[in-house]
Design a protein around this motif. Structure first.
Motif, PDB file in Angstrom:
ATOM      1  N   TYR A  38       0.845  -1.343   0.082  1.00  9.91           N
ATOM      2  CA  TYR A  38       0.011   0.000   0.042  1.00  9.91           C
ATOM      3  C   TYR A  38       0.849   1.089  -0.025  1.00  9.91           C
ATOM      4  N   PRO A  90      -6.950   0.699   1.296  1.00 12.68           N
ATOM      5  CA  PRO A  90      -8.306   0.339   0.742  1.00 12.68           C
ATOM      6  C   PRO A  90      -9.468   0.845   1.819  1.00 12.68           C
ATOM      7  N   TRP A 141      -1.665   4.314   0.488  1.00  8.73           N
ATOM      8  CA  TRP A 141      -2.870   4.442  -0.062  1.00  8.73           C
ATOM      9  C   TRP A 141      -3.736   3.057   0.361  1.00  8.73           C
TER      10      TRP A 141
END
Length: 254
Positions: free
Chosen positions: A35, A191, A189
């Motif tokens: 991520y 989810p 980033w």
């Protein structure tokens, strides 16, 4: 009778506490490589300021922030009990929130952009923040003290004064603005992040600005992208997988 902490004191110190607590969460989540918008190696090799230097720089800015907040609340606040007894309706609070967000965005966009356009200011002031080519959460407020005072502290004071919010409302507004700023610089980033659902101005959007190709784009912070779109400094991006399994924000043409 126990001592009661005033709304003014909470409005001054809670956002600082929120900054470090929220940043700490992202530090723990930083091990989730898939991520990350940049690899750990990039963070270590591209950034010009050490982690210790960043912490010291942020603490210096927060001292300025605390001093200005104390003075501001002393000047505008009347009797504390009157303030507590005259809190506005929920609708008015929402209106004040939105107005304060617009004021802060407007102030920061134009000051931020000018610091890029003016070579002297960029070289001697704003470049300190951009020494973090790979942003990370607790580096969100790492910048030159003058920039911190002008961009963040004065911008916050203007949003407070123009919106007409009470010190109690300010606790929530500045805590939220702090969370948003940290989130924009977290370098992750994740989810399901609700801030990415409601705001196009996010960690990937701001990461583009920190890269060499994005230095003249994506000046908006911390909430909306309105001024970038209106004034032609909007650079859209797409998220792509890196070879090492992580993510990266790549610019795209509209």
């Amino acid at each position: 009778m126990g001592y009661k902490i005033s709304d003014e004191m909470l409005g001054t110190f809670v956002p600082v506490l929120v900054y470090w607590l929220y940043s700490g969460i992202y530090v723990l989540l930083g091990s989730l490589e898939k991520y990350r918008l940049h690899s750990r190696k990039e963070e270590e090799t591209k950034n010009l300021a050490s982690k210790g230097t960043v912490v010291k720089g942020v603490l210096i800015q927060q001292v300025f922030q605390i001093v200005v907040a104390i003075i501001l609340f002393k000047v505008v606040s009347k009797d504390e009990e009157i303030n507590r007894a005259s809190q506005p309706s929920l609708l008015l609070v929402v209106i004040q929130f939105v107005l304060a967000m617009f004021v802060l965005d407007t102030w920061q966009y134009f000051i931020h952009r000018y610091m890029h356009m003016n070579k002297f200011l960029y070289r001697h002031i704003h470049s300190k923040h951009h020494s973090l080519v790979v942003p990370f959460a607790y580096g969100a407020l790492y910048n030159h003290p003058l920039e911190g005072l002008l961009l963040d502290t004065v911008g916050g004071a203007l949003s407070f004064l123009i919106s007409g919010m009470t010190p109690r409302t300010a606790i929530f507004f500045f805590s939220f603005a702090t969370i948003k700023t940290v989130d924009d610089h977290c370098g992750l980033w994740l989810p399901g992040n609700p801030l990415h659902v409601f705001f196009n101005n996010n960690s990937a959007y701001h990461d583009v600005h920190h890269q060499l190709y994005g230095g003249k784009y994506n000046f908006s912070q911390p909430f909306f992208v309105v001024w970038d779109r209106i004034l032609g400094t909007y650079m859209p991006y797409s998220l792509k997988k890196r070879k090492d399994g992580g993510l990266e924000a790549r610019p795209v043409k509209e």
